[in-house]
Design an enzyme around this catalytic site. Sequence first.
Site, PDB file in Angstrom:
ATOM      1  N   ILE A 108       0.825  -1.208   0.000  1.00 25.03           N
ATOM      2  CA  ILE A 108       0.000   0.000   0.000  1.00 25.03           C
ATOM      3  C   ILE A 108       0.864   1.264   0.000  1.00 25.03           C
ATOM      4  O   ILE A 108       0.421   2.335   0.408  1.00 25.03           O
ATOM      5  CB  ILE A 108      -0.990  -0.002   1.177  1.00 25.03           C
ATOM      6  CG1 ILE A 108      -0.265  -0.139   2.519  1.00 25.03           C
ATOM      7  CG2 ILE A 108      -1.995  -1.115   1.021  1.00 25.03           C
ATOM      8  CD1 ILE A 108      -1.191  -0.051   3.737  1.00 25.03           C
ATOM      9  N   THR A 162       4.000   1.091   1.418  1.00 22.23           N
ATOM     10  CA  THR A 162       4.881   0.964   2.577  1.00 22.23           C
ATOM     11  C   THR A 162       6.245   0.379   2.230  1.00 22.23           C
ATOM     12  O   THR A 162       7.171   0.473   3.033  1.00 22.23           O
ATOM     13  CB  THR A 162       4.216   0.065   3.628  1.00 22.23           C
ATOM     14  OG1 THR A 162       3.785  -1.138   2.985  1.00 22.23           O
ATOM     15  CG2 THR A 162       3.004   0.741   4.230  1.00 22.23           C
ATOM     16  N   ARG A 217      13.752  -5.121  14.989  1.00 18.09           N
ATOM     17  CA  ARG A 217      14.766  -5.088  13.945  1.00 18.09           C
ATOM     18  C   ARG A 217      14.253  -4.298  12.741  1.00 18.09           C
ATOM     19  O   ARG A 217      13.151  -4.552  12.256  1.00 18.09           O
ATOM     20  CB  ARG A 217      15.102  -6.526  13.527  1.00 18.09           C
ATOM     21  CG  ARG A 217      16.295  -6.665  12.609  1.00 18.09           C
ATOM     22  CD  ARG A 217      16.466  -8.129  12.236  1.00 18.09           C
ATOM     23  NE  ARG A 217      17.681  -8.364  11.465  1.00 18.09           N
ATOM     24  CZ  ARG A 217      17.959  -9.517  10.850  1.00 18.09           C
ATOM     25  NH1 ARG A 217      17.106 -10.534  10.946  1.00 18.09           N
ATOM     26  NH2 ARG A 217      19.079  -9.661  10.178  1.00 18.09           N
ATOM     27  N   ASN A 265      14.666  -2.269   6.551  1.00 18.07           N
ATOM     28  CA  ASN A 265      15.169  -1.300   5.576  1.00 18.07           C
ATOM     29  C   ASN A 265      15.077   0.094   6.193  1.00 18.07           C
ATOM     30  O   ASN A 265      14.004   0.700   6.216  1.00 18.07           O
ATOM     31  CB  ASN A 265      14.346  -1.362   4.283  1.00 18.07           C
ATOM     32  CG  ASN A 265      14.882  -0.439   3.202  1.00 18.07           C
ATOM     33  OD1 ASN A 265      15.677   0.458   3.449  1.00 18.07           O
ATOM     34  ND2 ASN A 265      14.436  -0.656   1.975  1.00 18.07           N
ATOM     35  N   PRO A 266      16.187   0.622   6.714  1.00 19.32           N
ATOM     36  CA  PRO A 266      16.134   1.931   7.379  1.00 19.32           C
ATOM     37  C   PRO A 266      15.610   3.050   6.493  1.00 19.32           C
ATOM     38  O   PRO A 266      15.026   4.010   6.994  1.00 19.32           O
ATOM     39  CB  PRO A 266      17.599   2.181   7.762  1.00 19.32           C
ATOM     40  CG  PRO A 266      18.218   0.822   7.845  1.00 19.32           C
ATOM     41  CD  PRO A 266      17.521  -0.001   6.792  1.00 19.32           C
ATOM     42  N   LYS A 267      15.784   2.931   5.188  1.00 14.29           N
ATOM     43  CA  LYS A 267      15.348   4.006   4.285  1.00 14.29           C
ATOM     44  C   LYS A 267      13.831   4.061   4.183  1.00 14.29           C
ATOM     45  O   LYS A 267      13.218   5.118   4.378  1.00 14.29           O
ATOM     46  CB  LYS A 267      15.970   3.810   2.900  1.00 14.29           C
ATOM     47  CG  LYS A 267      15.753   4.992   1.965  1.00 14.29           C
ATOM     48  CD  LYS A 267      16.599   4.876   0.705  1.00 14.29           C
ATOM     49  CE  LYS A 267      16.553   6.155  -0.114  1.00 14.29           C
ATOM     50  NZ  LYS A 267      17.439   6.107  -1.289  1.00 14.29           N
ATOM     51  N   GLN A 322       8.366   5.762   6.408  1.00 14.77           N
ATOM     52  CA  GLN A 322       7.122   5.435   7.117  1.00 14.77           C
ATOM     53  C   GLN A 322       6.914   6.345   8.321  1.00 14.77           C
ATOM     54  O   GLN A 322       5.827   6.878   8.544  1.00 14.77           O
ATOM     55  CB  GLN A 322       7.162   3.984   7.589  1.00 14.77           C
ATOM     56  CG  GLN A 322       6.780   2.971   6.547  1.00 14.77           C
ATOM     57  CD  GLN A 322       5.283   2.975   6.304  1.00 14.77           C
ATOM     58  OE1 GLN A 322       4.502   2.504   7.117  1.00 14.77           O
ATOM     59  NE2 GLN A 322       4.871   3.522   5.181  1.00 14.77           N
ATOM     60  N   GLY A 327       7.101  -3.876  12.962  1.00 10.56           N
ATOM     61  CA  GLY A 327       6.171  -3.093  12.150  1.00 10.56           C
ATOM     62  C   GLY A 327       6.183  -1.635  12.541  1.00 10.56           C
ATOM     63  O   GLY A 327       6.317  -1.294  13.717  1.00 10.56           O
ATOM     64  N   GLU A 378       2.070   2.231  12.072  1.00  8.73           N
ATOM     65  CA  GLU A 378       1.221   2.949  13.028  1.00  8.73           C
ATOM     66  C   GLU A 378       1.988   3.601  14.169  1.00  8.73           C
ATOM     67  O   GLU A 378       1.597   4.652  14.671  1.00  8.73           O
ATOM     68  CB  GLU A 378       0.163   2.007  13.609  1.00  8.73           C
ATOM     69  CG  GLU A 378      -1.121   1.974  12.818  1.00  8.73           C
ATOM     70  CD  GLU A 378      -1.252   0.761  11.906  1.00  8.73           C
ATOM     71  OE1 GLU A 378      -2.340   0.537  11.373  1.00  8.73           O
ATOM     72  OE2 GLU A 378      -0.257   0.042  11.714  1.00  8.73           O
TER      73      GLU A 378
END
Length: 739
Positions: A467, A469, A629, A632-634, A639, A703, A706
Site C-alpha cells: 500500500i 509501505t 529489527r 530497511n532503514p530508508k 514510514q 512493524g 502505526e
Amino acid sequence: MSTNQIGKPTNRVDGRAKVTGEAKYAAEFHVPDLAHGVVVNSAIAKGKIKKIDTSKAMAVEGVFKVITHENRKDYACYDKDFKDMDAPPGSPFRPLYNGNILFNMQPVALVVAETLELARYAATLVEVAYEEEAHETDFEANRGEAYVPEKYNSTTPPKPWGNPEEALAKADVKVEVEYAHPTEHHNPMEMHATVAVWEENGKLTVYDKIQGVENTLQYITSSFGLPKEKVHVLSPFVGGAFGSGLRPQYQSFLAVLAALELKRPVRVMLTRPQMFSFGHRPRTTQRFALGASKDGKLEALIQDVFAETSTFEDYSEDVVIWPGLLYKCDNMKFSHKLVALDEYTPLDMRAPGGTTGIFALESAVDELAYKLGMDPLVFRLKNYTDKDQNNDLPFSSKELRACYIQGAEKFGWEQRSKEPRSMRNGHQLVGWGVAHGAWEAQQAKASAKAVLTTDGKLTISSATADIGTGTYTVMTQIAAETLGLPLEDVTFKLGDTSLPFAPLEGGSKTVSTVGSAVKKVCEKIGEKLLRLAQQQANSPLKDAELKDVTFTDGRLHLKSDTAKAVSFKEIMQLGQREQLEEEVSSKPSEEQKKFARFAHSVAFVEVKVDEDLGAIQVSRIVTAIAGGRIINPKTAKSQIMGAAVWGIGVALEEESVMDNNYGRFMNHDLEKYHVPVNADVHDIDVIFVEEQDTIVNALGAKGLGEIGIVSIAPAIVNAVFHATGKRIRHLPIKLDKLL
C-alpha cells in the site's frame, strides 16, 4: 558483492515502475469493450425511495443500463448475511438491496455507458423522489443514547483492577477532563476503483483497490454466490489506503454487478466527494479522571469513551487499552460505549484507537504533570511500567526508556523552560511538548512460495499487498539475505489471489507475517540446495549440516572454510534440476502468548505560535522508535516521517464536518478538508532505537506503519499548552480556539 541486505538502506525495487508510470493501479487496467460505471448517490440521510426515474438517462445514446434496486438481479448477499474479512459485528451494507436509505450519499443507482463522460452526464439525469425520515447524525445530541455493544470488533475493554474511585478520592492531586477527537477521512491519493472483467467462460477477473486481494475474493464470492475458482482478483499497486482499503467498498460490488449483468468488462471509480461516503475515523469523546500523590505517583485512572458507529454495524476500536500498557497504576477502570448514527460504518484509519486513545491519554497525563509541578518527561519515567497490566504479561521487549534518553538528548529537552509562555522567538511563543505511545506487534498466518531456477534467479510470491509501505522491497531483501543472493536476482510477486494466501495488509503486521513466511520458504530452498549438493560425487559439503554452511553471493559454502563452496547454478546443473520449488505457511508461535508484544515511541515537539494571530508552526519533531529489527532503514524512516506529517494534520488540521441538517459531510474535497502541505512540515528527526526481540517473529521486526503517528498529536497539543498556557482539548487546534 555483499549479500547482507537486512538492515541496509535500500531503494524501492518498484520505484522506477512508479515514477515512469509502468506501475498500474486499479483504474488503469484497460481491456477491450470496457464500459464505464458512474454511481448516483442519495440526497437524503434516512428514508425511502418513492420513485426512481431512469428514462432520461436511458434515452442517452451510448448508455447501456441504469441499475437500481428495482431492476437488479438477485444475488446471494440479498438473501443471507455475508462478511468480508474486516467486517465488524452487525449486518454489512448491501448496495442496491432495497429502497431504504441508511445514510446520505448512499449509492442508489449505477449508470453504465460507453464512455466515462456519457456515464457522468447520464447520471445527472436520474431522478429520485424520496420519502424522507428524521435522521440522527448529531453525535453530542445522541451521547445519552450510548450503549455497550454485545460484541466488540476490537479488544473488549480490560477488566478494572484495584479500587479506582476510592483511590481517586484519596489522591493528593486530581485532574478530571474531557477530550474530543473529530471524524476524519482517509483521503489516499488513489481513489477507490474496480475493473471487473467478465469472460466468455463465465470467469471473472477483478482489478481492485484493496489492502488484501483475499478479502475482495471472499466478498465477491459470498456476495454473488460464485465459486472461488471462477474469480481472480489482482491488486499489484495501491496508491495509499491507510485503512480505507481493508474492506471492499461499494464500487467493487457495483462493478462486479454490472459486469455480470451486462456480460462485459466494467470500470467503476469513485470521485473525491464519494470518498467521503464510506468509512472514516470515528468521532470520539473521552472522559479522564486521574489522581496522583504529591511526589508524582499515579494512583488512579478512569477512562470513559463514547464513539460513533452506524445503525447497522457495531464498529469499535482499541481506545481504552493504552493506560494499562503505558503507565504503572494500581487502580484503573475503563468503559467504551457506542453512539449509533445514520451514517456509514466507521473504518480503521492509521493506528485505529491508538491515534485517538493515546492523544487523549497523553494530553490528560500532561495536565496532571503540570498540576503537580513536575517535568512531564520525569512524570512519565516515574510511572513507567514493565508489564502489560491489562493482561498481566511481561513485554517481549521494551526499549521505551532508551527512546526517552536518546530522543531527549537529540531534542535538547534539558534546556526546556518549565513555565508556560516562558519561551520566545521574537513575536512567537515557543513551546516544547512530549508524549509517548505504543502499537501492537502482531503476527498472523501467511504462506509464501519460492522458485529457484538454474540461472540463479529466485522468485518469491505471496498474495499480500503493497500500500506504499515498501512491501515489494523488504520482502526482496529478506529473501536475498536468507539465500545469499543479490537483490537483482530476486523477484517478489504479490497482489494476486492465485498466489499463496496472505491476510490483509494492515495493523503494521505485514513484515512480521509475510516476512516470516518468506524467510521460512527461503530456508527450505536452502535445505534442498544442501541436500542436492551432498548427492554429488566429491562434494566439498558432503558431511556438512545446515548449521555448518552459509549462503553468500549465490554460493553455498562452509562457514569454517569458504574455499569449500559450490554455486547454486552448479548444484542444480549437476543435479539435473531446472528449478527448486517450495511452498510453506508460517504462523505465530505458542511462546508469543506468554508476552505482550508492542512497538514503542516517544515524540518531542517544538511549536512556534504567533502571539497575535494564533498561527501554529510545528518547527521541530524528534521521534524515537523502538520497533524491533529494522529491515530497511530508508523505507522505515519514510514510514515514520509520513506518520509524523499525518500527526501534524491530526493535531492542527484534519476534521470532517457534518452538517446535521442534511446528515452529510460538508467539506468533502481536498479544498476544504485540510491536510498538511510542504509549508507545514519542517525538521523531522527519526531515531531508531536498537531493540532485539526473539519472541515477536523469526525476523525480530515489529512493524512501523502505526507507531510513528500515535505520539505526535498529543506532543503537539502539549507543546501548544507550553507555548501559550492554553489547554486545547478538542482537536483540531484551530486559530479560534487559541485566540
